[in-house]
Write a protein that holds these residues in place. Structure first.
Motif: not given
Length: 200
Positions: A11-21
């Motif tokens: 799962y995506l860590p809960a700390t991740v606040q943004s994503a890029v493609k």
């Protein structure tokens, strides 16, 4: 940078606040699906279908006689760059008949890894032209097939008609560490050109 884990699901860590493609693109049979699989920390989503006689005369299998499948929609993978930032990889189909989908996938992409087969330089022109036309920053990744000819960088740059600021990287896309090294170099390039801000 996180590496792939044998434990699923991841799962995506809960700390991740943004994503890029980032796109992984290139012509048919150049290694896009393989590169996404080498890089992704999760089991990648693949939309490969068995090639049939309907593709005969359309998809050139010269030098790729062992290829039995082709991507018909996209490949998808994920890498956690740091505790706050995730990178999503979208592999695009290589054939021109899928380009309307390719154009949809490219929306919002920070950049692209354009894979090139140095045995078939001419097959890359259309994809590179599309990236330039859409203004997507990209790096050329020369996939090191066992029988790939070795060309000096200046000859490759001239043959592909690349601008001086386009990085040319080399790797065997089957090699996970080599694939990570290419991605690290590309992310550093995006950061150095202020396309990507690496949050800490």
């Amino acid at each position: 940078m996180a590496s792939a884990s044998s434990a699923e699901p991841s799962y995506l860590p809960a700390t991740v606040q943004s994503a890029v493609k980032v796109l992984v693109t290139g012509p048919f049979g150049v290694g896009k699906t393989t590169l996404v699989g080498s890089l992704s920390e999760i089991t990648p989503l693949r939309t490969e279908e068995t090639m049939t006689t309907a593709g005969a005369g359309i998809d050139d299998l010269t030098g790729r006689e062992g290829k039995t499948t082709t991507t018909v929609a996209l490949d998808f993978g994920r890498i956690t760059l740091n505790p706050r930032l995730a990178l999503y990889l979208f592999g695009t189909p290589g054939q021109q008949r899928f380009w309307p989908l390719w154009e949809d996938l490219s929306r919002g992409a920070l950049g692209a890894l354009a894979i090139v087969d140095s045995r078939r330089i001419g097959e890359s022109f259309d994809v590179l032209g599309q990236l330039e036309e859409q203004g997507i920053p990209f790096a050329v990744v020369v996939n090191l097939f066992p029988d790939s000819p070795q060309h000096p960088e200046d000859e490759l740059r001239t043959a592909l008609d690349l601008l001086p600021d386009v990085p040319i990287l080399h790797c065997d896309v089957r090699d996970r560490q080599a694939a990570y090294d290419v991605l690290i170099d590309f992310v550093a390039h995006l950061h150095s050109t202020s396309v990507l801000e690496l949050q800490t």
